[in-house]
Design an enzyme around this catalytic site. Structure first.
Site, mmCIF file in Angstrom:
data_model
loop_
_atom_site.group_PDB
_atom_site.id
_atom_site.type_symbol
_atom_site.label_atom_id
_atom_site.label_comp_id
_atom_site.label_asym_id
_atom_site.label_seq_id
_atom_site.Cartn_x
_atom_site.Cartn_y
_atom_site.Cartn_z
ATOM 1 C CE1 TYR A 121 3.471 -31.359 -65.262
ATOM 2 C CE2 TYR A 121 4.176 -29.533 -66.649
ATOM 3 C CZ TYR A 121 3.634 -30.790 -66.503
ATOM 4 O OH TYR A 121 3.263 -31.489 -67.622
ATOM 5 C CB THR A 148 0.074 -32.282 -63.474
ATOM 6 O OG1 THR A 148 -0.845 -31.559 -64.288
ATOM 7 C CG2 THR A 148 0.539 -33.518 -64.222
ATOM 8 C CE LYS A 160 -3.884 -32.960 -67.643
ATOM 9 N NZ LYS A 160 -2.554 -33.488 -67.941
ATOM 10 C CG HIS A 188 1.150 -36.169 -68.971
ATOM 11 N ND1 HIS A 188 1.272 -35.518 -67.780
ATOM 12 C CD2 HIS A 188 1.693 -35.331 -69.896
ATOM 13 C CE1 HIS A 188 1.893 -34.354 -67.962
ATOM 14 N NE2 HIS A 188 2.149 -34.216 -69.245
ATOM 15 N NE ARG A 215 3.071 -34.941 -74.168
ATOM 16 C CZ ARG A 215 3.545 -34.531 -75.320
ATOM 17 N NH1 ARG A 215 3.153 -35.089 -76.437
ATOM 18 N NH2 ARG A 215 4.437 -33.567 -75.385
ATOM 19 C CG ASP A 270 -6.484 -35.683 -70.243
ATOM 20 O OD1 ASP A 270 -6.000 -36.827 -70.096
ATOM 21 O OD2 ASP A 270 -5.885 -34.660 -69.870
ATOM 22 C CG PHE A 301 -11.891 -37.972 -75.074
ATOM 23 C CD1 PHE A 301 -13.151 -38.536 -74.968
ATOM 24 C CD2 PHE A 301 -10.950 -38.241 -74.086
ATOM 25 C CE1 PHE A 301 -13.477 -39.347 -73.875
ATOM 26 C CE2 PHE A 301 -11.260 -39.043 -72.999
ATOM 27 C CZ PHE A 301 -12.527 -39.601 -72.901
ATOM 28 N N GLY A 319 -6.750 -32.505 -75.887
ATOM 29 C CA GLY A 319 -5.410 -31.918 -75.977
ATOM 30 C C GLY A 319 -4.967 -31.697 -77.409
ATOM 31 N NE ARG A 320 -0.282 -36.283 -78.357
ATOM 32 C CZ ARG A 320 -0.544 -37.060 -77.286
ATOM 33 N NH1 ARG A 320 -1.792 -37.307 -76.915
ATOM 34 N NH2 ARG A 320 0.461 -37.592 -76.607
HETATM 35 C C1 LIG Z 1 2.339 -31.008 -76.428
HETATM 36 C C2 LIG Z 1 1.743 -31.420 -75.107
HETATM 37 C C3 LIG Z 1 2.121 -30.770 -73.951
HETATM 38 C C4 LIG Z 1 1.558 -31.137 -72.733
HETATM 39 N N1 LIG Z 1 1.907 -30.425 -71.617
HETATM 40 C C5 LIG Z 1 1.262 -30.692 -70.455
HETATM 41 C C6 LIG Z 1 1.495 -29.866 -69.327
HETATM 42 O O1 LIG Z 1 2.240 -28.902 -69.377
HETATM 43 N N2 LIG Z 1 0.850 -30.190 -68.172
HETATM 44 C C7 LIG Z 1 -0.018 -31.253 -68.078
HETATM 45 O O2 LIG Z 1 -0.580 -31.511 -67.018
HETATM 46 N N3 LIG Z 1 -0.259 -32.036 -69.150
HETATM 47 C C8 LIG Z 1 0.338 -31.761 -70.329
HETATM 48 N N4 LIG Z 1 0.060 -32.532 -71.431
HETATM 49 C C9 LIG Z 1 -0.948 -33.607 -71.326
HETATM 50 C C10 LIG Z 1 -2.336 -33.057 -71.650
HETATM 51 O O3 LIG Z 1 -2.779 -32.146 -70.673
HETATM 52 C C11 LIG Z 1 -3.390 -34.154 -71.748
HETATM 53 O O4 LIG Z 1 -3.336 -34.951 -70.593
HETATM 54 C C12 LIG Z 1 -3.254 -35.039 -72.977
HETATM 55 O O5 LIG Z 1 -2.668 -34.349 -74.050
HETATM 56 C C13 LIG Z 1 -4.649 -35.518 -73.385
HETATM 57 O O6 LIG Z 1 -4.569 -36.408 -74.434
HETATM 58 P P1 LIG Z 1 -4.880 -36.017 -75.972
HETATM 59 O O7 LIG Z 1 -3.760 -35.138 -76.410
HETATM 60 O O8 LIG Z 1 -4.860 -37.342 -76.608
HETATM 61 O O9 LIG Z 1 -6.216 -35.327 -76.047
HETATM 62 C C14 LIG Z 1 0.626 -32.194 -72.663
HETATM 63 C C15 LIG Z 1 0.268 -32.860 -73.830
HETATM 64 C C16 LIG Z 1 0.801 -32.479 -75.049
HETATM 65 C C17 LIG Z 1 0.348 -33.189 -76.287
#
Ligand SMILES: Cc1cc2nc3c(=O)[nH]c(=O)nc-3n(C[C@H](O)[C@H](O)[C@H](O)COP(=O)(O)O)c2cc1C
Length: 386
Positions: free
Chosen positions: A131, A157, A256, A280, A283, A311, A314, A334-335
């Site tokens: 970041y 990112t 990203k 993201h 989010r 992402d 999935f 991710g999650r």
């Molecule tokens: C708890 C959490 C923290 C995240 N923190 C970051 C982060 O620090 N940097 C980043 O680029 N993306 C972050 N993301 C986004 C993830 O890298 C990713 O883009 C996203 O979770 C993918 O979707 P999915 O969770 O549905 O698989 C975060 C997502 C979650 C759920």
């Protein structure tokens, strides 16, 4: 812990929902504002159907994928997720080691809680997600630290120039920096396995988790605002900084959060090594397109062979295969893997990866493909009106 009753990634979500305090689960599960993009990432998979072929001798199958001259057994990696230490003591390490054991990429978040030097030692080859502030002097110091730790792949990112509006966090009293309040305390007391296994254990082992990898030094506790401010300068980041990074960083460099084909084309022009199509996980900008929908346009905007990854939502091998058919080289999850780490640590994440592997292998056969490169766009049809 035995995982035989975890039959799909969703089973880890169910278990994590029970185990984690509501505020912590909500922080992971939630999206921005009305959560349209969070939901649409998932809904998009139902708008595309497979057209399988039969009688194709799929007895010798492989889901291997090559990326920058290296082979991975699956087109899957683990997305960067910050403050994973809230879900499990040293969750970053569990994710990194499980990915390493499976031969898959793991992207360590800049907002992670285990020093990147330790992660690189125990899981060499881990990618780093920055970041970055729009300030080359500070970026230079971070790069020096990354190079000293032998980091090879740097992911920047680009969708987080300001913080997303995550109302669900505010409603549950969850803040970054983290601050304990009576409702969070009650939430913790109602989840004793988390209270003892994560909260107490973390405090006992090393004290309050820290922003270990945001900047050039191990940062302050997650309960404190970093000296430069948590997000100061991120809104200054521009293509000039990416060009500077390209000239300065000798390793692989990815963006990203790419959603617009013109940004993907610019990444190619600046000689980056790939892009990750991402919103993201819903989010950041609510209302942004689902990533499955954004993917084909981005694949079309870059030269053949330029790695486009994706992402967002999935959860099944079939989801991964739809993105592969649209031209994605890798899919990041991710999650679900955070939930697997919360529930079962490294072993949980390995089981979750094994489930995805089984689904990808089986569905590849059912599609009539022995290898991923046989899975092309003509195996997909849009389902209008859904
Ligand atoms: C708890 C959490 C923290 C995240 N923190 C970051 C982060 O620090 N940097 C980043 O680029 N993306 C972050 N993301 C986004 C993830 O890298 C990713 O883009 C996203 O979770 C993918 O979707 P999915 O969770 O549905 O698989 C975060 C997502 C979650 C759920």
């Amino acid at each position: 812990m035995a995982f035989s009753h975890f039959l799909s990634l969703d089973d880890f979500e169910t278990a994590a929902r029970r185990r984690l305090p509501r505020a912590v689960f909500g922080f992971v599960a939630g999206g921005a504002e009305a959560e349209h993009s969070l939901r649409d990432n998932r809904a998009a998979f139902a708008r595309v159907g497979f057209v399988p072929r039969g009688l194709r001798d799929v007895s010798r199958r492989s889901a291997d994928v090559a990326l920058w001259g290296r082979s991975h057994p699956l087109p899957v990696g683990i997305a960067p997720m910050g403050i994973a230490g809230m879900c499990r003591h040293e969750a970053d390490l569990a994710l990194a080691q499980a990915a390493h054991a499976a031969g898959l990429p793991f992207i360590l978040s800049g907002s992670s809680n285990v020093p990147l030097e330790r992660i690189q030692q125990l899981a060499p080859g881990t990618w780093y997600q920055g970041y970055f502030p729009g300030d080359t002097a500070r970026m230079e110091r971070i790069l020096q630290r990354l190079q000293a730790a032998r980091t090879e792949v740097l992911v920047v990112t680009i969708d987080t120039c300001v913080a997303g509006n995550r109302e669900n966090n505010a409603r549950r009293g969850f803040t970054v920096p983290f601050a304990l309040n009576p409702s969070l305390m009650l939430d913790g007391l109602l989840h004793p396995r988390w209270l003892l296994g994560v909260f107490a254990r973390t405090l006992y082992r090393g004290g309050v988790p820290r922003w270990c990898n945001l900047y050039e030094e191990i940062g302050c506790r997650i309960t404190e605002e970093p000296a430069h401010g948590f997000r100061t300068g991120r809104d200054l980041l521009s293509w000039e900084h990416i060009a500077w990074l390209r000239a300065r960083w000798p390793g692989r460099l990815l963006l990203k959060g790419v959603m617009h084909p013109a940004d993907a084309a610019e990444a190619v022009r600046l000689q980056l090594d790939g892009v990750i199509v991402s919103n993201h996980g819903g989010r950041q900008l609510d209302g942004s397109l689902s990533t499955l929908q954004a993917l084909p346009e981005i694949v079309a905007a870059v030269p053949e062979g330029f790695p486009v990854m994706v992402d967002g939502g999935f959860r099944r091998g079939a989801d991964v295969l739809k993105a592969v058919a649209f031209g994605a080289r890798m899919v990041f999850v991710g999650r679900p893997l955070m939930y697997a780490a919360a529930v079962g640590g490294q072993a949980g994440v390995r089981h979750a990866i094994g489930l995805l592997h089984g689904e990808i292998d089986r569905n590849l056969a059912l599609l009539g493909c022995a290898r991923l490169d046989e899975l092309t766009r003509d195996r997909l049809r849009a389902i209008p009106g859904i």
